[in-house]
Design a protein around this motif. Sequence first.
Motif, mmCIF file in Angstrom:
data_model
loop_
_atom_site.group_PDB
_atom_site.id
_atom_site.type_symbol
_atom_site.label_atom_id
_atom_site.label_comp_id
_atom_site.label_asym_id
_atom_site.label_seq_id
_atom_site.Cartn_x
_atom_site.Cartn_y
_atom_site.Cartn_z
ATOM 1 N N THR A 98 0.906 -1.138 -0.172
ATOM 2 C CA THR A 98 -0.105 -0.069 -0.040
ATOM 3 C C THR A 98 0.977 1.643 0.206
ATOM 4 O O THR A 98 1.845 1.008 0.515
ATOM 5 N N LEU A 99 0.936 1.730 -1.152
ATOM 6 C CA LEU A 99 1.560 3.039 -0.858
ATOM 7 C C LEU A 99 0.999 4.902 -0.380
ATOM 8 O O LEU A 99 -0.362 4.726 -0.752
ATOM 9 N N GLY A 100 1.894 5.057 -0.097
ATOM 10 C CA GLY A 100 0.897 6.654 0.220
ATOM 11 C C GLY A 100 0.329 7.274 -1.298
ATOM 12 O O GLY A 100 0.098 8.184 -1.067
ATOM 13 N N ARG A 101 1.794 7.547 -2.394
ATOM 14 C CA ARG A 101 1.388 8.093 -3.434
ATOM 15 C C ARG A 101 1.958 7.459 -4.330
ATOM 16 O O ARG A 101 2.921 6.677 -3.930
ATOM 17 N N GLY A 102 1.066 7.178 -5.083
ATOM 18 C CA GLY A 102 1.004 6.350 -7.418
ATOM 19 C C GLY A 102 0.622 4.941 -6.321
ATOM 20 O O GLY A 102 -0.074 4.686 -5.835
ATOM 21 N N ARG A 103 0.571 4.200 -7.649
ATOM 22 C CA ARG A 103 0.436 2.834 -7.591
ATOM 23 C C ARG A 103 1.267 1.619 -7.926
ATOM 24 O O ARG A 103 2.160 2.581 -9.034
ATOM 25 N N LEU A 104 1.354 0.784 -7.141
ATOM 26 C CA LEU A 104 2.451 -0.208 -7.480
ATOM 27 C C LEU A 104 1.550 -1.086 -9.376
ATOM 28 O O LEU A 104 1.110 -1.915 -8.672
ATOM 29 N N VAL A 105 2.385 -1.180 -10.125
ATOM 30 C CA VAL A 105 1.854 -2.009 -11.256
ATOM 31 C C VAL A 105 2.673 -3.205 -10.777
ATOM 32 O O VAL A 105 2.010 -3.915 -11.314
ATOM 33 N N GLY A 106 3.497 -2.925 -10.325
ATOM 34 C CA GLY A 106 3.834 -4.965 -10.542
ATOM 35 C C GLY A 106 5.255 -4.117 -9.285
ATOM 36 O O GLY A 106 5.646 -3.826 -9.450
ATOM 37 N N LEU A 107 5.689 -6.000 -8.589
ATOM 38 C CA LEU A 107 6.912 -5.908 -8.111
ATOM 39 C C LEU A 107 7.439 -7.107 -8.183
ATOM 40 O O LEU A 107 6.972 -8.074 -8.315
ATOM 41 N N TRP A 108 8.725 -7.056 -8.491
ATOM 42 C CA TRP A 108 9.245 -8.718 -9.174
ATOM 43 C C TRP A 108 11.107 -8.325 -8.621
ATOM 44 O O TRP A 108 11.460 -8.092 -8.186
ATOM 45 N N PHE A 109 11.201 -10.082 -8.076
ATOM 46 C CA PHE A 109 12.630 -10.085 -7.505
ATOM 47 C C PHE A 109 13.724 -10.370 -8.825
ATOM 48 O O PHE A 109 13.056 -11.013 -10.071
ATOM 49 N N ARG A 110 14.508 -9.329 -8.483
ATOM 50 C CA ARG A 110 15.364 -9.584 -9.226
ATOM 51 C C ARG A 110 16.620 -10.396 -9.449
ATOM 52 O O ARG A 110 16.908 -10.841 -10.602
ATOM 53 N N LYS A 111 17.477 -10.766 -8.729
ATOM 54 C CA LYS A 111 18.801 -11.480 -8.213
ATOM 55 C C LYS A 111 19.314 -10.632 -6.740
ATOM 56 O O LYS A 111 18.796 -10.501 -5.947
ATOM 57 N N ALA A 112 19.982 -12.221 -6.446
ATOM 58 C CA ALA A 112 20.287 -11.787 -5.475
ATOM 59 C C ALA A 112 22.005 -12.284 -5.015
ATOM 60 O O ALA A 112 22.276 -13.376 -6.125
ATOM 61 N N ARG A 113 22.622 -11.888 -4.384
ATOM 62 C CA ARG A 113 24.231 -11.668 -4.359
ATOM 63 C C ARG A 113 24.591 -12.658 -2.512
ATOM 64 O O ARG A 113 24.516 -11.723 -1.921
ATOM 65 N N ALA A 114 24.955 -13.419 -2.522
ATOM 66 C CA ALA A 114 25.721 -13.319 -1.314
ATOM 67 C C ALA A 114 26.769 -14.048 -1.555
ATOM 68 O O ALA A 114 27.908 -14.176 -2.043
ATOM 69 N N THR A 115 27.787 -12.992 -0.046
ATOM 70 C CA THR A 115 28.543 -12.609 -0.465
ATOM 71 C C THR A 115 30.118 -12.618 1.041
ATOM 72 O O THR A 115 28.695 -12.334 2.137
#
Length: 138
Positions: A98-115
């Motif tokens: 839930t955003l205070g301003r705007g609308r979320l069209v989509g949310l996607w996982f892109r990548k992860a890096r473990a170090t």
Amino acid sequence: MSYAMSASLQAAVYAALQGDAPLGALVGDAIYDALPGGTVPPLYVALGPEKVTEAGDGSGPGALHEFVVSVVTSDSGFHAAKEAAGAVSDTLHDGALTLGRGRLVGLWFRKARATRESGGLRRIDLTFRARLEDTDPA
């Protein structure tokens, strides 16, 4: 382009992580927008850097936000960090923010890096991409 929704997205991501019971069972309340002074817990989650690019279209202004959520541990292995990183990913995967301003069209996982970091720390940086439309342009 509109950067005006960045604070709203950050607040929504933070609230979603704070409100997630499985993540809370792993890290307690150790979810930070900014690290506290002094000693940090042995396992914590921190909001990280963000990169924003223009993504407006014919319907109005918008932006593509690429942001990092980090899981850091002083444990000798990655297991606990990977469990917490999985919970972060599960929390943000459905994109029900839930955003205070705007609308979320989509949310996607892109990548992860473990170090492995200095001082024996283990770190997992999870990168997500969010597409937002500004529903209240100035």
